[in-house]
Design a protein around this motif. Structure first.
Motif, mmCIF file in Angstrom:
data_model
loop_
_atom_site.group_PDB
_atom_site.id
_atom_site.type_symbol
_atom_site.label_atom_id
_atom_site.label_comp_id
_atom_site.label_asym_id
_atom_site.label_seq_id
_atom_site.Cartn_x
_atom_site.Cartn_y
_atom_site.Cartn_z
ATOM 1 N N PRO A 44 0.834 -1.197 0.000
ATOM 2 C CA PRO A 44 0.000 0.000 0.000
ATOM 3 C C PRO A 44 0.873 1.253 0.000
ATOM 4 O O PRO A 44 1.981 1.254 0.541
ATOM 5 C CB PRO A 44 -0.805 -0.119 1.290
ATOM 6 N N ALA A 45 0.376 2.298 -0.601
ATOM 7 C CA ALA A 45 1.110 3.560 -0.650
ATOM 8 C C ALA A 45 1.314 4.141 0.747
ATOM 9 O O ALA A 45 2.242 4.898 0.978
ATOM 10 C CB ALA A 45 0.372 4.551 -1.543
ATOM 11 N N CYS A 46 0.477 3.746 1.690
ATOM 12 C CA CYS A 46 0.559 4.286 3.050
ATOM 13 C C CYS A 46 1.569 3.556 3.926
ATOM 14 O O CYS A 46 1.768 3.931 5.071
ATOM 15 C CB CYS A 46 -0.812 4.259 3.705
ATOM 16 N N CYS A 51 -2.212 4.221 -5.433
ATOM 17 C CA CYS A 51 -1.991 3.033 -4.605
ATOM 18 C C CYS A 51 -2.469 1.760 -5.312
ATOM 19 O O CYS A 51 -3.601 1.701 -5.795
ATOM 20 C CB CYS A 51 -2.713 3.181 -3.279
ATOM 21 N N ARG A 98 -5.735 0.276 -3.572
ATOM 22 C CA ARG A 98 -6.792 1.234 -3.224
ATOM 23 C C ARG A 98 -8.185 0.613 -3.276
ATOM 24 O O ARG A 98 -8.985 0.783 -2.353
ATOM 25 C CB ARG A 98 -6.717 2.446 -4.142
ATOM 26 N N CYS A 111 -3.372 8.046 -1.657
ATOM 27 C CA CYS A 111 -4.195 6.949 -2.170
ATOM 28 C C CYS A 111 -4.248 6.905 -3.694
ATOM 29 O O CYS A 111 -4.515 5.853 -4.272
ATOM 30 C CB CYS A 111 -5.632 7.078 -1.657
#
Length: 108
Positions: free
Chosen positions: A20-22, A56, A59, A53
């Protein structure tokens, strides 16, 4: 180190391929000041979280997981799956009404 709920979920149950991008980010970025109406313009804090997001790879999974795991609109908080809290609440109401139907495995 704290991890976002998305990153934690991917680590716990596998989820889809891709990070995930986070991952590695402070989860507080995804809990900006709440704007109550879906049609309102996003705040700068919401735009910052939405930018994470945007590209991502997980997402869609993140958004769907949030919709399935939140049995009531009151549990839909923050930015997740590329949508603001107000917009996800509106989507939740559109899909399930205020309270989602009871699902097997909910509340685990």
């Amino acid at each position: 180190m704290t991890t976002s709920t998305t990153t934690a979920a991917l680590l716990a149950d596998g989820g889809p391929a891709g990070a995930p991008a986070c991952a590695g980010m402070d989860p507080d970025i995804f809990h900006p000041a709440y704007t109550s109406e879906p049609g309102n313009r996003p705040t700068q804090e919401e735009r910052d979280a939405l930018a994470v997001c945007e590209g991502c790879p997980v997402r869609d999974w993140c958004l769907e997981r949030d919709m399935v795991e939140c049995p009531t609109t009151y549990q839909v908080v923050g930015v997740r799956g590329g949508m603001r809290q107000a917009d996800r609440r509106a989507l939740h109401v559109q899909r399930y009404g205020v309270q989602a139907p009871r699902r097997a495995g909910a509340g685990r």
